[in-house]
Structure formats: structure tokens, C-alpha cells
Write a protein that holds these residues in place. Structure first.
Motif, PDB file in Angstrom:
ATOM      1  N   ALA A 102      43.439  57.874  16.934  1.00  0.00           N
ATOM      2  CA  ALA A 102      42.311  58.800  16.815  1.00  0.00           C
ATOM      3  C   ALA A 102      41.581  58.916  18.145  1.00  0.00           C
ATOM      4  O   ALA A 102      41.198  60.020  18.570  1.00  0.00           O
ATOM      5  N   VAL A 103      41.388  57.798  18.830  1.00  0.00           N
ATOM      6  CA  VAL A 103      40.720  57.811  20.133  1.00  0.00           C
ATOM      7  C   VAL A 103      41.522  58.630  21.140  1.00  0.00           C
ATOM      8  O   VAL A 103      40.969  59.441  21.873  1.00  0.00           O
ATOM      9  N   ARG A 104      42.825  58.429  21.165  1.00  0.00           N
ATOM     10  CA  ARG A 104      43.672  59.192  22.087  1.00  0.00           C
ATOM     11  C   ARG A 104      43.604  60.685  21.773  1.00  0.00           C
ATOM     12  O   ARG A 104      43.542  61.522  22.674  1.00  0.00           O
ATOM     13  N   PHE A 105      43.611  61.018  20.484  1.00  0.00           N
ATOM     14  CA  PHE A 105      43.513  62.418  20.092  1.00  0.00           C
ATOM     15  C   PHE A 105      42.173  63.012  20.512  1.00  0.00           C
ATOM     16  O   PHE A 105      42.119  64.114  21.062  1.00  0.00           O
ATOM     17  N   LEU A 106      41.082  62.302  20.264  1.00  0.00           N
ATOM     18  CA  LEU A 106      39.764  62.799  20.654  1.00  0.00           C
ATOM     19  C   LEU A 106      39.687  62.994  22.168  1.00  0.00           C
ATOM     20  O   LEU A 106      39.124  63.986  22.644  1.00  0.00           O
ATOM     21  N   GLY A 107      40.257  62.079  22.926  1.00  0.00           N
ATOM     22  CA  GLY A 107      40.291  62.225  24.375  1.00  0.00           C
ATOM     23  C   GLY A 107      41.066  63.457  24.798  1.00  0.00           C
ATOM     24  O   GLY A 107      40.643  64.197  25.693  1.00  0.00           O
ATOM     25  N   SER A 108      42.196  63.718  24.161  1.00  0.00           N
ATOM     26  CA  SER A 108      42.990  64.906  24.509  1.00  0.00           C
ATOM     27  C   SER A 108      42.260  66.186  24.109  1.00  0.00           C
ATOM     28  O   SER A 108      42.369  67.196  24.799  1.00  0.00           O
ATOM     29  N   CYS A 109      41.523  66.140  23.016  1.00  0.00           N
ATOM     30  CA  CYS A 109      40.716  67.301  22.625  1.00  0.00           C
ATOM     31  C   CYS A 109      39.676  67.615  23.697  1.00  0.00           C
ATOM     32  O   CYS A 109      39.495  68.772  24.088  1.00  0.00           O
ATOM     33  N   GLU A 110      39.018  66.579  24.176  1.00  0.00           N
ATOM     34  CA  GLU A 110      37.991  66.768  25.197  1.00  0.00           C
ATOM     35  C   GLU A 110      38.585  67.353  26.477  1.00  0.00           C
ATOM     36  O   GLU A 110      38.017  68.264  27.070  1.00  0.00           O
ATOM     37  N   VAL A 111      39.744  66.857  26.883  1.00  0.00           N
ATOM     38  CA  VAL A 111      40.428  67.387  28.068  1.00  0.00           C
ATOM     39  C   VAL A 111      40.767  68.865  27.867  1.00  0.00           C
ATOM     40  O   VAL A 111      40.711  69.651  28.808  1.00  0.00           O
ATOM     41  N   ALA A 112      41.082  69.252  26.628  1.00  0.00           N
ATOM     42  CA  ALA A 112      41.438  70.639  26.315  1.00  0.00           C
ATOM     43  C   ALA A 112      40.223  71.550  26.169  1.00  0.00           C
ATOM     44  O   ALA A 112      40.370  72.738  25.896  1.00  0.00           O
ATOM     45  N   VAL A 158      37.375  70.861  24.122  1.00  0.00           N
ATOM     46  CA  VAL A 158      36.607  70.643  22.894  1.00  0.00           C
ATOM     47  C   VAL A 158      35.413  69.753  23.231  1.00  0.00           C
ATOM     48  O   VAL A 158      35.550  68.757  23.942  1.00  0.00           O
ATOM     49  N   THR A 159      34.240  70.120  22.721  1.00  0.00           N
ATOM     50  CA  THR A 159      33.037  69.317  22.933  1.00  0.00           C
ATOM     51  C   THR A 159      32.964  68.226  21.874  1.00  0.00           C
ATOM     52  O   THR A 159      33.122  68.502  20.681  1.00  0.00           O
ATOM     53  N   LEU A 160      32.732  66.986  22.308  1.00  0.00           N
ATOM     54  CA  LEU A 160      32.510  65.868  21.385  1.00  0.00           C
ATOM     55  C   LEU A 160      31.016  65.628  21.310  1.00  0.00           C
ATOM     56  O   LEU A 160      30.392  65.172  22.273  1.00  0.00           O
ATOM     57  N   LEU A 161      30.434  65.940  20.173  1.00  0.00           N
ATOM     58  CA  LEU A 161      28.996  65.843  19.961  1.00  0.00           C
ATOM     59  C   LEU A 161      28.681  64.569  19.186  1.00  0.00           C
ATOM     60  O   LEU A 161      29.415  64.204  18.261  1.00  0.00           O
ATOM     61  N   ASN A 162      27.604  63.897  19.560  1.00  0.00           N
ATOM     62  CA  ASN A 162      27.165  62.678  18.868  1.00  0.00           C
ATOM     63  C   ASN A 162      28.245  61.598  18.823  1.00  0.00           C
ATOM     64  O   ASN A 162      28.435  60.925  17.821  1.00  0.00           O
ATOM     65  N   CYS A 163      28.924  61.438  19.937  1.00  0.00           N
ATOM     66  CA  CYS A 163      29.999  60.452  20.043  1.00  0.00           C
ATOM     67  C   CYS A 163      29.392  59.066  20.258  1.00  0.00           C
ATOM     68  O   CYS A 163      28.614  58.862  21.187  1.00  0.00           O
ATOM     69  N   ALA A 164      29.738  58.125  19.390  1.00  0.00           N
ATOM     70  CA  ALA A 164      29.217  56.759  19.500  1.00  0.00           C
ATOM     71  C   ALA A 164      29.611  56.156  20.854  1.00  0.00           C
ATOM     72  O   ALA A 164      30.709  56.421  21.351  1.00  0.00           O
ATOM     73  N   PRO A 165      28.738  55.356  21.443  1.00  0.00           N
ATOM     74  CA  PRO A 165      29.051  54.758  22.744  1.00  0.00           C
ATOM     75  C   PRO A 165      30.368  53.983  22.776  1.00  0.00           C
ATOM     76  O   PRO A 165      31.109  54.058  23.749  1.00  0.00           O
ATOM     77  N   TYR A 166      30.697  53.274  21.701  1.00  0.00           N
ATOM     78  CA  TYR A 166      31.943  52.504  21.726  1.00  0.00           C
ATOM     79  C   TYR A 166      33.158  53.426  21.739  1.00  0.00           C
ATOM     80  O   TYR A 166      34.168  53.117  22.371  1.00  0.00           O
ATOM     81  N   ILE A 167      33.060  54.582  21.060  1.00  0.00           N
ATOM     82  CA  ILE A 167      34.163  55.553  21.078  1.00  0.00           C
ATOM     83  C   ILE A 167      34.267  56.189  22.461  1.00  0.00           C
ATOM     84  O   ILE A 167      35.359  56.327  23.013  1.00  0.00           O
ATOM     85  N   ARG A 168      33.133  56.548  23.035  1.00  0.00           N
ATOM     86  CA  ARG A 168      33.108  57.151  24.372  1.00  0.00           C
ATOM     87  C   ARG A 168      33.733  56.188  25.387  1.00  0.00           C
ATOM     88  O   ARG A 168      34.553  56.590  26.219  1.00  0.00           O
ATOM     89  N   ASP A 169      33.358  54.919  25.336  1.00  0.00           N
ATOM     90  CA  ASP A 169      33.923  53.918  26.253  1.00  0.00           C
ATOM     91  C   ASP A 169      35.427  53.770  26.055  1.00  0.00           C
ATOM     92  O   ASP A 169      36.188  53.675  27.013  1.00  0.00           O
ATOM     93  N   TRP A 170      35.859  53.748  24.803  1.00  0.00           N
ATOM     94  CA  TRP A 170      37.270  53.585  24.486  1.00  0.00           C
ATOM     95  C   TRP A 170      38.089  54.780  24.982  1.00  0.00           C
ATOM     96  O   TRP A 170      39.177  54.615  25.525  1.00  0.00           O
ATOM     97  N   ILE A 171      37.543  55.984  24.829  1.00  0.00           N
ATOM     98  CA  ILE A 171      38.214  57.178  25.352  1.00  0.00           C
ATOM     99  C   ILE A 171      38.398  57.044  26.866  1.00  0.00           C
ATOM    100  O   ILE A 171      39.470  57.315  27.402  1.00  0.00           O
ATOM    101  N   GLY A 172      37.339  56.592  27.545  1.00  0.00           N
ATOM    102  CA  GLY A 172      37.425  56.393  28.994  1.00  0.00           C
ATOM    103  C   GLY A 172      38.478  55.366  29.375  1.00  0.00           C
ATOM    104  O   GLY A 172      39.245  55.566  30.330  1.00  0.00           O
ATOM    105  N   LYS A 173      38.557  54.275  28.629  1.00  0.00           N
ATOM    106  CA  LYS A 173      39.558  53.239  28.917  1.00  0.00           C
ATOM    107  C   LYS A 173      40.970  53.775  28.696  1.00  0.00           C
ATOM    108  O   LYS A 173      41.874  53.495  29.491  1.00  0.00           O
ATOM    109  N   GLU A 174      41.167  54.546  27.644  1.00  0.00           N
ATOM    110  CA  GLU A 174      42.486  55.125  27.377  1.00  0.00           C
ATOM    111  C   GLU A 174      42.893  56.094  28.491  1.00  0.00           C
ATOM    112  O   GLU A 174      44.040  56.135  28.883  1.00  0.00           O
TER     113      GLU A 174
END
Length: 88
Positions: free
Chosen positions: A55-65, A67-83
């Protein structure tokens, strides 16, 4: 805990509200919802409680494409960055 998708659209954008625990098996349905939308996409993650790595990898790819990620929890945001860093 289940996963739910709620979709709201107006003339400018489509907001897809994600609720609950997002796992790999939920990605395909979300991909279909995004593909069916003809306007700018916003994913509202305010009520997402848990995610797995797919799910994190998918959300990261959406953002690159674009898509705006609104109200993203800090732990998810950090994990997307690490991925992303691992991918580079």
C-alpha cells in the motif's frame, strides 16, 4: 478492521477518501477507482489507520503520478520517503 473507499467528485477534482486498514489486496480496487476518474485525484488518508508495504509503495507511485495525498499520517509519509530512497 476493514477497508472502505468513498468517492466524491465535483467539476474540478475527485476526492477518494480511504478508511481503515489498507493492504495489498485493496490496491487493485483503488487503482480502478483512480482510473475511472477523469479529473484531478486527491486521496484523503485522514482515516487510514494501518498500511502494509505494498500500500505504501502504491501511494508513493500515485504521488509521483500527480495524485495529491491529503491528511497523510507522518509515519506513512516517512515510509513513502524511505521506499523512494530504496528504489533510487
Amino acid at each position: 478492521m476493514t477497508f472502505r473507499i468513498e468517492k466524491y467528485a465535483d467539476e474540478h477534482s475527485t476526492t477518494i477518501r480511504l478508511i481503515g486498514r489498507m493492504q495489498a489486496q485493496d490496491v487493485m480496487e483503488l487503482e480502478q477507482q483512480i482510473a475511472a476518474s477523469e479529473s484531478t485525484i486527491v486521496l484523503d488518508l485522514d482515516e487510514v489507520k494501518l498500511v502494509d508495504v505494498e500500500a505504501v509503495r502504491f501511494l508513493g507511485s500515485c504521488e509521483v503520478a500527480g495524485v495529491t495525498l491529503l491528511n497523510c499520517a507522518p509515519y506513512i509519509r516517512d515510509w513513502i520517503g524511505k521506499e523512494r530512497r530504496l528504489k533510487d
